[in-house]
Design a protein around this motif. Structure first.
Motif, mmCIF file in Angstrom:
data_model
loop_
_atom_site.group_PDB
_atom_site.id
_atom_site.type_symbol
_atom_site.label_atom_id
_atom_site.label_comp_id
_atom_site.label_asym_id
_atom_site.label_seq_id
_atom_site.Cartn_x
_atom_site.Cartn_y
_atom_site.Cartn_z
ATOM 1 N N THR A 242 0.811 -1.213 0.000
ATOM 2 C CA THR A 242 0.000 0.000 0.000
ATOM 3 C C THR A 242 0.845 1.265 0.000
ATOM 4 N N GLY A 243 2.142 1.128 0.171
ATOM 5 C CA GLY A 243 3.020 2.292 0.155
ATOM 6 C C GLY A 243 4.463 1.867 0.030
ATOM 7 N N GLY A 244 5.354 2.841 -0.072
ATOM 8 C CA GLY A 244 6.779 2.585 -0.050
ATOM 9 C C GLY A 244 7.272 1.679 -1.150
ATOM 10 N N ILE A 245 8.233 0.822 -0.809
ATOM 11 C CA ILE A 245 8.844 -0.084 -1.777
ATOM 12 C C ILE A 245 7.806 -1.032 -2.361
ATOM 13 N N GLY A 246 6.905 -1.536 -1.521
ATOM 14 C CA GLY A 246 5.892 -2.479 -2.004
ATOM 15 C C GLY A 246 5.003 -1.875 -3.062
ATOM 16 N N TYR A 247 4.564 -0.638 -2.834
ATOM 17 C CA TYR A 247 3.715 0.036 -3.822
ATOM 18 C C TYR A 247 4.484 0.265 -5.115
ATOM 19 N N GLN B 176 -9.121 0.082 4.316
ATOM 20 C CA GLN B 176 -8.965 1.486 3.939
ATOM 21 C C GLN B 176 -7.653 1.723 3.203
ATOM 22 N N SER B 177 -6.565 1.153 3.708
ATOM 23 C CA SER B 177 -5.259 1.383 3.089
ATOM 24 C C SER B 177 -5.168 0.749 1.713
ATOM 25 N N ILE B 178 -5.742 -0.444 1.553
ATOM 26 C CA ILE B 178 -5.627 -1.092 0.244
ATOM 27 C C ILE B 178 -6.534 -0.431 -0.793
ATOM 28 N N GLU B 179 -7.684 0.059 -0.371
ATOM 29 C CA GLU B 179 -8.554 0.753 -1.315
ATOM 30 C C GLU B 179 -7.920 2.060 -1.773
ATOM 31 N N LYS B 180 -7.282 2.760 -0.836
ATOM 32 C CA LYS B 180 -6.591 4.002 -1.197
ATOM 33 C C LYS B 180 -5.467 3.723 -2.186
ATOM 34 N N ALA C 154 -7.156 -7.266 1.995
ATOM 35 C CA ALA C 154 -6.691 -6.871 3.326
ATOM 36 C C ALA C 154 -6.398 -8.117 4.155
ATOM 37 N N ALA C 155 -5.192 -8.182 4.729
ATOM 38 C CA ALA C 155 -4.826 -9.306 5.596
ATOM 39 C C ALA C 155 -3.566 -8.942 6.359
#
Length: 264
Positions: free
Chosen positions: A16-21, A42-46, A64-65
């Motif tokens: 959802t952010g950073g290197i992974g995104y 919420q984070s994954i939808e964003k 989400a997990a």
């Protein structure tokens, strides 16, 4: 070299952010169907909405997990199928003195940084074997080889990932599946940005300058003498996941800016 991953499905954990995104975005830009993962809906939808804005034609789903538990891994696995590319990016880090790091902290780091990858690889590689093609990548760290004295618990888990990836590559020898580790060094990720936010505001310096000063003070062996961007790390991961990287397996590939001072 043009990397295309059309028809491949990729799961990138903690994306959802950073290197992974950045990895998810790079794989999607190369044509892969991408499954995003984060701890909250919420984070994954964003992240999904942002990625769809940046890449309107991309095929993106999100699950989400919380992968720090076996149940969380099971929840994720119940929602995915046909994964060709697994990028194990889920991980936690933070300084703590060895003598003040209790068993629960060690266990949390081990479950999140190591066992999540064990569980997902064990569940998803059989289908890759059946299809004769697959990619598994563990996002480790230069801390796997350059163990930080103030984060021994973290360094141990990152070293374990190297052993896990190498051993799994040998276990899957000849299957058409490659298994590799990618080792970022100091990187301007979301976590790093949060860590230095106060200094950026106090000094008026750019985050790049603050990151450079951090690298020179704390990782003076750096050859590039700056922090990497998340895109630079993602570029290595996308390549490792490509058809072009089919002869690279069991490797620990550094994107550390030369922090680890050796020639192999």
């Amino acid at each position: 070299m043009e990397i295309r991953l059309d028809g491949k499905k990729a799961l990138v954990t903690a994306s959802t952010g950073g290197i992974g995104y950045a990895i998810a975005k790079g794989l999607a830009a190369s044509g892969a169907q991408v499954i995003l993962n984060g701890r909250s809906a919420q984070s994954i939808e964003k992240a999904k909405n942002t990625l769809k804005t940046e890449l309107p034609n991309a095929s993106i789903t999100a699950v989400a997990a919380d992968l720090s538990t076996a149940q969380g891994c099971d929840d994720l696995l119940a929602s995915v199928s046909g994964v060709d590319i697994l990028v194990n990016n889920a991980g936690i880090y933070g300084p703590a003195d060895f003598y003040e790091t209790d068993d629960d902290t060690w266990q949390n780091y081990w479950q999140t940084n190591v066992m999540s990858g064990v569980r997902l690889a064990k569940a998803l590689t059989p289908d890759m074997q059946d299809s004769g093609w697959g990619r598994v990548v563990f996002i480790s760290s230069e801390s796997a080889r350059n163990i930080p004295a103030d984060m021994i618990h973290y360094g141990v888990t990152k070293t374990a990932q190297l052993s896990l990836a190498r051993g799994l590559a040998k276990r899957l020898a000849g299957s058409g599946i490659t298994v590799n580790s990618v080792l970022p060094g100091p990187t301007i990720s979301d976590g790093f940005s949060s860590m230095v936010e106060e200094e950026v505001q106090r000094t008026g310096k750019s985050i790049e300058q603050v990151a450079k000063e951090f690298v020179m003070a704390n990782r003076p062996s750096s050859v590039i003498q700056r922090a990497a961007s998340v895109e630079e790390v993602a570029n290595m991961v996308v390549y490792v996941c490509s058809q072009q990287a089919s002869a690279t397996s069991g490797a620990a590939l550094r994107v550390d800016g030369g922090v680890v001072d050796d020639i192999v």
